[in-house]
Motif scaffolding. Structure first.
Motif, PDB file in Angstrom:
ATOM      1  N   LEU A  47      35.422  38.985  37.328  1.00 17.01           N
ATOM      2  CA  LEU A  47      34.430  38.370  36.451  1.00 17.01           C
ATOM      3  C   LEU A  47      33.254  39.310  36.227  1.00 17.01           C
ATOM      4  CD1 LEU A  47      33.353  35.875  34.909  1.00 17.01           C
ATOM      5  CD2 LEU A  47      32.321  35.154  37.071  1.00 17.01           C
ATOM      6  N   TYR A  48      32.769  39.934  37.294  1.00 20.04           N
ATOM      7  CA  TYR A  48      31.639  40.856  37.168  1.00 20.04           C
ATOM      8  C   TYR A  48      32.015  42.082  36.343  1.00 20.04           C
ATOM      9  CZ  TYR A  48      29.072  38.118  40.628  1.00 20.04           C
ATOM     10  OH  TYR A  48      28.409  37.119  41.303  1.00 20.04           O
ATOM     11  N   PHE A  49      33.272  42.507  36.425  1.00 16.81           N
ATOM     12  CA  PHE A  49      33.705  43.616  35.570  1.00 16.81           C
ATOM     13  C   PHE A  49      33.811  43.150  34.120  1.00 16.81           C
ATOM     14  CE2 PHE A  49      36.841  46.211  33.384  1.00 16.81           C
ATOM     15  CZ  PHE A  49      36.292  47.470  33.587  1.00 16.81           C
ATOM     16  N   ALA A  50      34.297  41.939  33.909  1.00 14.37           N
ATOM     17  CA  ALA A  50      34.449  41.416  32.551  1.00 14.37           C
ATOM     18  C   ALA A  50      33.106  41.336  31.829  1.00 14.37           C
ATOM     19  CB  ALA A  50      35.114  40.043  32.580  1.00 14.37           C
ATOM     20  N   TYR A  51      32.037  41.114  32.586  1.00 12.32           N
ATOM     21  CA  TYR A  51      30.714  41.078  31.959  1.00 12.32           C
ATOM     22  C   TYR A  51      30.373  42.392  31.268  1.00 12.32           C
ATOM     23  CZ  TYR A  51      29.462  36.608  34.119  1.00 12.32           C
ATOM     24  OH  TYR A  51      29.409  35.304  34.480  1.00 12.32           O
ATOM     25  N   SER A  52      30.987  43.490  31.684  1.00 15.77           N
ATOM     26  CA  SER A  52      30.685  44.783  31.068  1.00 15.77           C
ATOM     27  C   SER A  52      31.316  44.934  29.691  1.00 15.77           C
ATOM     28  CB  SER A  52      31.147  45.925  31.962  1.00 15.77           C
ATOM     29  OG  SER A  52      32.561  45.995  31.987  1.00 15.77           O
ATOM     30  N   VAL A  53      32.329  44.129  29.378  1.00 16.48           N
ATOM     31  CA  VAL A  53      32.990  44.254  28.078  1.00 16.48           C
ATOM     32  C   VAL A  53      32.638  43.106  27.133  1.00 16.48           C
ATOM     33  CG1 VAL A  53      34.892  45.668  28.928  1.00 16.48           C
ATOM     34  CG2 VAL A  53      35.110  43.190  28.954  1.00 16.48           C
ATOM     35  N   ILE A  54      31.859  42.152  27.620  1.00 12.97           N
ATOM     36  CA  ILE A  54      31.398  41.047  26.783  1.00 12.97           C
ATOM     37  C   ILE A  54      30.037  41.425  26.226  1.00 12.97           C
ATOM     38  CG2 ILE A  54      30.666  38.628  26.794  1.00 12.97           C
ATOM     39  CD1 ILE A  54      32.526  38.242  29.216  1.00 12.97           C
ATOM     40  N   PRO A  55      29.830  41.304  24.918  1.00 11.41           N
ATOM     41  CA  PRO A  55      28.493  41.615  24.387  1.00 11.41           C
ATOM     42  C   PRO A  55      27.436  40.737  25.062  1.00 11.41           C
ATOM     43  CG  PRO A  55      30.063  41.344  22.592  1.00 11.41           C
ATOM     44  CD  PRO A  55      30.764  40.923  23.858  1.00 11.41           C
ATOM     45  N   GLY A  56      26.441  41.367  25.629  1.00 12.41           N
ATOM     46  CA  GLY A  56      25.392  40.637  26.334  1.00 12.41           C
ATOM     47  C   GLY A  56      25.763  40.243  27.744  1.00 12.41           C
ATOM     48  N   GLY A  57      26.935  40.613  28.200  1.00 12.54           N
ATOM     49  CA  GLY A  57      27.376  40.249  29.537  1.00 12.54           C
ATOM     50  C   GLY A  57      26.527  40.868  30.637  1.00 12.54           C
ATOM     51  N   GLY A  58      25.947  42.020  30.364  1.00 11.73           N
ATOM     52  CA  GLY A  58      25.080  42.659  31.344  1.00 11.73           C
ATOM     53  C   GLY A  58      23.881  41.808  31.708  1.00 11.73           C
ATOM     54  N   PHE A  59      23.378  41.065  30.722  1.00 13.73           N
ATOM     55  CA  PHE A  59      22.232  40.189  30.979  1.00 13.73           C
ATOM     56  C   PHE A  59      22.639  39.036  31.893  1.00 13.73           C
ATOM     57  CE2 PHE A  59      21.675  41.889  26.644  1.00 13.73           C
ATOM     58  CZ  PHE A  59      20.554  42.671  26.880  1.00 13.73           C
ATOM     59  N   ILE A  60      23.820  38.493  31.648  1.00 14.73           N
ATOM     60  CA  ILE A  60      24.321  37.397  32.475  1.00 14.73           C
ATOM     61  C   ILE A  60      24.525  37.879  33.908  1.00 14.73           C
ATOM     62  CG2 ILE A  60      26.239  35.785  32.822  1.00 14.73           C
ATOM     63  CD1 ILE A  60      26.703  35.992  29.741  1.00 14.73           C
ATOM     64  N   LEU A  61      25.127  39.057  34.056  1.00 14.31           N
ATOM     65  CA  LEU A  61      25.377  39.595  35.392  1.00 14.31           C
ATOM     66  C   LEU A  61      24.070  39.853  36.128  1.00 14.31           C
ATOM     67  CD1 LEU A  61      27.316  40.651  37.550  1.00 14.31           C
ATOM     68  CD2 LEU A  61      27.049  42.902  36.520  1.00 14.31           C
ATOM     69  N   GLU A  62      23.094  40.414  35.449  1.00 11.61           N
ATOM     70  CA  GLU A  62      21.816  40.705  36.101  1.00 11.61           C
ATOM     71  C   GLU A  62      21.182  39.432  36.635  1.00 11.61           C
ATOM     72  OE1 GLU A  62      17.881  41.486  37.177  1.00 11.61           O
ATOM     73  OE2 GLU A  62      18.384  40.143  35.537  1.00 11.61           O
ATOM     74  N   SER A 110      35.447  38.445  46.272  1.00  9.80           N
ATOM     75  CA  SER A 110      36.853  38.112  46.040  1.00  9.80           C
ATOM     76  C   SER A 110      37.314  38.841  44.779  1.00  9.80           C
ATOM     77  CB  SER A 110      37.008  36.603  45.857  1.00  9.80           C
ATOM     78  OG  SER A 110      36.393  36.196  44.647  1.00  9.80           O
ATOM     79  N   LYS A 111      38.622  38.928  44.606  1.00  5.14           N
ATOM     80  CA  LYS A 111      39.144  39.603  43.412  1.00  5.14           C
ATOM     81  C   LYS A 111      38.702  38.898  42.139  1.00  5.14           C
ATOM     82  CE  LYS A 111      43.125  41.695  45.608  1.00  5.14           C
ATOM     83  NZ  LYS A 111      44.575  41.795  45.682  1.00  5.14           N
ATOM     84  N   GLY A 112      38.642  37.564  42.186  1.00  4.23           N
ATOM     85  CA  GLY A 112      38.207  36.804  41.018  1.00  4.23           C
ATOM     86  C   GLY A 112      36.756  37.084  40.652  1.00  4.23           C
ATOM     87  N   THR A 113      35.891  37.113  41.665  1.00  4.81           N
ATOM     88  CA  THR A 113      34.475  37.407  41.422  1.00  4.81           C
ATOM     89  C   THR A 113      34.316  38.826  40.908  1.00  4.81           C
ATOM     90  OG1 THR A 113      33.790  35.862  43.138  1.00  4.81           O
ATOM     91  CG2 THR A 113      32.195  37.535  42.497  1.00  4.81           C
ATOM     92  N   ALA A 114      35.002  39.763  41.517  1.00  3.56           N
ATOM     93  CA  ALA A 114      34.916  41.159  41.083  1.00  3.56           C
ATOM     94  C   ALA A 114      35.422  41.315  39.650  1.00  3.56           C
ATOM     95  CB  ALA A 114      35.720  42.053  42.024  1.00  3.56           C
TER      96      ALA A 114
END
Length: 116
Positions: free
Chosen positions: A77-92, A71-75
């Motif tokens: 959120l997953y993009f927002a993880y790239s601009v949050i420090p440490g967000g990549g770990f959460i996404l993984e 969904s657009k919301g999920t997408a």
């Protein structure tokens, strides 16, 4: 989940952690440069490294979004993880959990059709 979708998610998972690490290192280097040691400047090295990893992240995110039909919301959120420090770990971790859930669901469907 077909093989191409699984591959797209795997690529996104594999790039999310290094992208998150490079973001944090770039942030620390910038803080050191402007706050602590005026002579220390690793940003010219870390900037392009992080930029390359971020571009890969965005390309893999777009591919995964296209294949999974998030969904657009999920997408977003997953993009927002790239601009949050440490967000990549959460996404993984989240993508890993989703992949495990998909495997469990597929096995349950298989067992349900075999036993029926």
């Amino acid at each position: 989940m077909d093989l191409k979708t699984a591959s797209a998610i795997r690529r996104l998972r594999l790039v999310s952690v290094p992208e998150g690490i490079s973001w944090i290192i770039l942030l620390v280097c910038t803080i050191i440069k402007y706050g602590v040691d005026k002579g220390f400047d690793a940003a010219p090295v870390m900037g392009p490294v992080h930029g390359t990893l971020f571009i890969l992240y965005v390309l893999f995110w777009l591919d995964a979004w296209n294949r999974t039909k998030w969904s657009k919301g999920t997408a977003a959120l997953y993009f927002a993880y790239s601009v949050i420090p440490g967000g990549g770990f959460i996404l993984e971790r989240r993508l890993n959990r989703e992949a495990e859930d998909a495997v469990i669901a597929a096995r349950a469907r298989e067992e349900g059709t075999v036993n029926a």
